[in-house]
Design an enzyme around this catalytic site. Structure first.
Site, PDB file in Angstrom:
ATOM      1  N   LYS A   1       0.835  -1.210   0.000  1.00 45.19           N
ATOM      2  CA  LYS A   1       0.000   0.000   0.000  1.00 45.19           C
ATOM      3  C   LYS A   1       0.870   1.261   0.000  1.00 45.19           C
ATOM      4  CE  LYS A   1      -3.073   0.559   3.516  1.00 45.19           C
ATOM      5  NZ  LYS A   1      -3.272   1.878   4.169  1.00 45.19           N
TER       6      LYS A   1
ATOM      7  N   ARG B   1       2.775   5.954  -3.239  1.00 42.33           N
ATOM      8  CA  ARG B   1       3.919   6.780  -3.660  1.00 42.33           C
ATOM      9  C   ARG B   1       4.163   6.679  -5.161  1.00 42.33           C
ATOM     10  NH1 ARG B   1       4.358   5.556   1.632  1.00 42.33           N
ATOM     11  NH2 ARG B   1       5.669   6.799   3.035  1.00 42.33           N
TER      12      ARG B   1
ATOM     13  N   GLY C   1      -4.636   7.716   5.547  1.00 36.43           N
ATOM     14  CA  GLY C   1      -3.792   8.714   6.205  1.00 36.43           C
ATOM     15  C   GLY C   1      -2.566   9.009   5.360  1.00 36.43           C
TER      16      GLY C   1
ATOM     17  N   ARG D   1      -8.676  11.611  12.485  1.00 38.23           N
ATOM     18  CA  ARG D   1      -7.238  11.457  12.746  1.00 38.23           C
ATOM     19  C   ARG D   1      -6.493  12.799  12.743  1.00 38.23           C
ATOM     20  NH1 ARG D   1      -5.114   6.579   9.281  1.00 38.23           N
ATOM     21  NH2 ARG D   1      -3.356   6.848  10.699  1.00 38.23           N
TER      22      ARG D   1
ATOM     23  N   SER E   1       7.315   9.023  12.457  1.00 35.82           N
ATOM     24  CA  SER E   1       6.248   8.878  11.459  1.00 35.82           C
ATOM     25  C   SER E   1       6.787   9.055  10.050  1.00 35.82           C
ATOM     26  CB  SER E   1       5.142   9.910  11.712  1.00 35.82           C
ATOM     27  OG  SER E   1       4.319  10.003  10.559  1.00 35.82           O
TER      28      SER E   1
ATOM     29  N   GLN F   1       4.933   9.161   7.481  1.00 39.85           N
ATOM     30  CA  GLN F   1       4.034  10.050   6.746  1.00 39.85           C
ATOM     31  C   GLN F   1       4.447  11.505   6.938  1.00 39.85           C
ATOM     32  OE1 GLN F   1       0.121   8.935   8.123  1.00 39.85           O
ATOM     33  NE2 GLN F   1       0.135   7.033   6.951  1.00 39.85           N
TER      34      GLN F   1
ATOM     35  N   ASP G   1       2.170  -1.277  11.864  1.00 34.28           N
ATOM     36  CA  ASP G   1       0.834  -1.657  11.385  1.00 34.28           C
ATOM     37  C   ASP G   1       0.462  -3.093  11.749  1.00 34.28           C
ATOM     38  OD1 ASP G   1       0.411   0.834  10.287  1.00 34.28           O
ATOM     39  OD2 ASP G   1       1.139   0.257   8.303  1.00 34.28           O
TER      40      ASP G   1
ATOM     41  N   LYS H   1      -4.262   5.454  14.858  1.00 31.82           N
ATOM     42  CA  LYS H   1      -4.323   4.804  13.540  1.00 31.82           C
ATOM     43  C   LYS H   1      -5.776   4.815  13.036  1.00 31.82           C
ATOM     44  CE  LYS H   1       0.018   3.978  13.141  1.00 31.82           C
ATOM     45  NZ  LYS H   1       0.786   4.722  12.151  1.00 31.82           N
TER      46      LYS H   1
ATOM     47  N   ARG I   1      -7.504  -3.528   9.529  1.00 33.56           N
ATOM     48  CA  ARG I   1      -6.566  -4.482  10.150  1.00 33.56           C
ATOM     49  C   ARG I   1      -7.161  -5.155  11.393  1.00 33.56           C
ATOM     50  NH1 ARG I   1      -2.479  -3.555   6.687  1.00 33.56           N
ATOM     51  NH2 ARG I   1      -1.785  -1.417   6.365  1.00 33.56           N
TER      52      ARG I   1
HETATM   53  C1  S3P Z   1       2.738   4.775   6.311  1.00 29.69           C
HETATM   54  C2  S3P Z   1       3.291   5.138   7.511  1.00 29.69           C
HETATM   55  C3  S3P Z   1       2.783   4.684   8.812  1.00 29.69           C
HETATM   56  C4  S3P Z   1       1.830   3.499   8.672  1.00 29.69           C
HETATM   57  C5  S3P Z   1       0.858   3.686   7.551  1.00 29.69           C
HETATM   58  C6  S3P Z   1       1.582   3.859   6.232  1.00 29.69           C
HETATM   59  C7  S3P Z   1       3.322   5.283   5.057  1.00 29.69           C
HETATM   60  O1  S3P Z   1       2.069   5.741   9.423  1.00 29.69           O
HETATM   61  O2  S3P Z   1       1.155   3.265   9.882  1.00 29.69           O
HETATM   62  O3  S3P Z   1      -0.015   2.580   7.453  1.00 29.69           O
HETATM   63  O4  S3P Z   1       2.999   4.757   3.976  1.00 29.69           O
HETATM   64  O5  S3P Z   1       4.134   6.214   5.129  1.00 29.69           O
HETATM   65  P1  S3P Z   1       2.799   6.827  10.385  1.00 29.69           P
HETATM   66  O6  S3P Z   1       3.662   7.675   9.566  1.00 29.69           O
HETATM   67  O7  S3P Z   1       1.654   7.602  10.998  1.00 29.69           O
HETATM   68  O8  S3P Z   1       3.547   6.021  11.401  1.00 29.69           O
END
Ligand code: S3P
Length: 454
Positions: A31, A36, A104, A132, A176, A178, A335, A362, A407
């Site tokens: 995913k 990306r 997210g 969130r 994080s 993200q 995750d 999450k 999940r």
């Molecule tokens: C992700 C980063 C993680 C993960 C999410 C996917 C990503 O989140 O939990 O399912 O693709 O960058 P966080 O950055 O909030 O830890």
């Protein structure tokens, strides 16, 4: 436009107890990498081809978001997507809001990319995403000079008006990927060098893929973090470069493979092989945690595709035992804790998780929701502010709630393998966000799950 929300469909799983896993299966594409690939392919020059793209609702929402910004995208056809990149400055103002569903990752990474555009954008999501926190990306973007508005308490929708961006040095308050990726993507549009320090290593797919597209990203190992044994890491990018189209082979998602890894580890007689799974060292915490619990996991056919390591993962049943999960492994398995709690419930002895407060923000509060569900199945599971204490024992049958979290739904499906009666898992439509075909693959490998529309 907002597609029909999967949360409004009442789909539940009824899972009969017992069973064992066998065979060789390939779970859908990663995913994180799928999101990306669309984002970077869209702002690259030339045609990017993606193979093994995850055709789940989350990644498809990202694809639609870029179509609505004028990017020509063919597919997905059997996991193949072709993106006619428009270059760094070729995106067009969308007609309405950009709806990113449950994701997210899409909202936070897009926030960074949108910060560099000359037009305003509003990002919206489904019921779960709308709960969130977004200040974690809004704050560094504001430091870079972006106007960001959110709803109360920093929740979505998020309205972004970019402009002239200043490069920043950002010390991330939480581990994080993200947030790191958001700042790096905005950094592409800033004058000068933007750098991010992460308190512990997080998934590095953005850095790897940017390098694949020919964009330089520098990673430096840092000091031991005050938060534990982890080393911090500094990642830097200089604005104003360009991305050149590439071909991307998306590995199978280790976060989806994790359900079958735990399933085989808890059901006597199981022997299953998961093919072509991404084993990036920033994602392999599930393998190492299960091994510490005594699991029999072997890797074969190891290779590298498009800068990402992959392998076949074979898992054979042996009894698990409880452990104190090392905190430095937490970000590397972030995750996978819902299903790891199920492993803990089936293990001999006590498992203790600490340092995982991020689980509370999450797709659901994964500490509370898993503790509630496990307790209703007769497990001694005690939630703590940053983790859980789970005593292994016999699971009963029962009915559990997913709180719109894919999940959680898949984790309780796996739990039925060791329950003494059927488990009814309510509200499972969100499984389609990350794992299309989960029920069919689970049935094929030996889990006695049926879908019911109610
Ligand atoms: C992700 C980063 C993680 C993960 C999410 C996917 C990503 O989140 O939990 O399912 O693709 O960058 P966080 O950055 O909030 O830890």
């Amino acid at each position: 436009m907002q597609p029909s929300n999967s949360a409004s469909q009442l789909l539940r799983y009824v899972v009969r107890p017992g069973g064992q896993l066998s065979g060789a299966i390939r779970v859908p594409g990663d995913k994180s990498i799928s999101h990306r690939s669309i984002m970077l392919g869209s702002i690259a020059e030339g045609t990017t081809e993606v193979y093994g793209f995850l055709e789940g609702e989350d990644a498809l929402a990202t694809l639609e978001a870029f179509r609505s910004m004028g990017v020509q995208i063919e597919g997905p056809n059997d996991g193949v997507v072709k993106i006619q990149g428009v270059g760094l400055h070729g995106l067009k103002e969308p007609e309405g809001e950009l709806y990113v569903g449950n994701a997210g990752t899409a909202m936070r990474l897009l926030a960074g990319l949108m910060a560099g555009q000359k037009f305003p954008v509003t990002l919206t999501g489904d019921r779960s995403l709308s709960r969130r926190p977004m200040n974690r990306v809004a704050n560094p973007l504001r430091e870079m000079g972006v106007n960001v508005d959110t709803a109360e308490d920093g929740r979505p929708p998020m309205a972004i008006q970019g402009g002239q961006l200043s490069a920043i040095h950002y010390d991330m308050p939480m581990a994080s990927a993200q947030v790191k990726s958001c700042v790096l993507l905005a950094g592409i549009y800033a004058g000068g060098k933007t750098s991010v320090v992460e308190p512990a290593p997080t998934r590095d797919h953005t850095e790897r893929m940017l390098r694949g597209f020919g964009y330089d990203v520098v990673t430096e190992a840092g000091e031991a973090s005050s938060k534990g044994k982890n080393k911090s890491k500094k990642v830097s990018i200089v604005g104003g470069g360009k991305l050149s189209a590439i071909s991307i082979d998306v590995p199978a998602d280790i976060s989806s493979a994790a359900f079958f890894m735990v399933a085989a580890s808890i059901s006597p007689g199981s022997d299953i092989t998961l093919q072509h799974v991404g084993i990036n060292p920033t994602r392999d915490g599930i393998i190492n945690i299960l091994k510490l619990m005594g699991a029999d996991i072997t890797l074969s056919n190891q290779s590298e595709v498009g800068g990402e390591p992959v392998a076949d993962i074979r898992v054979r049943y042996v009894p698990l035992h409880g452990i104190n999960i090392p905190e430095e492994l937490v970000p590397l398995a972030i995750d996978e804790f819902p299903v790891l709690f199920v492993a803990a419930a089936c293990a001999e002895g006590t498992t203790v998780l600490t340092g995982a407060e991020e689980l509370r923000v999450k797709e659901s509060d994964r500490i509370q929701v898993m503790a509630d569900g496990l307790q209703s199945l007769g497990v001694d599971a005690e939630p703590t502010p940053d983790g859980m204490i789970v005593k292994g024992g016999q699971l009963t049958g029962g009915e559990v709630e997913t709180h719109d979290d894919h999940r959680i739904a898949m984790s309780f499906t796996v739990a039925a393998l060791r329950a003494s009666g059927p488990i009814v898992v309510n509200n499972c439509a969100h499984v389609a966000t990350s794992f299309p075909g989960f029920v069919q693959l689970a049935q094929k490998s030996g889990i006695k799950v049926e879908e019911e529309l109610v």
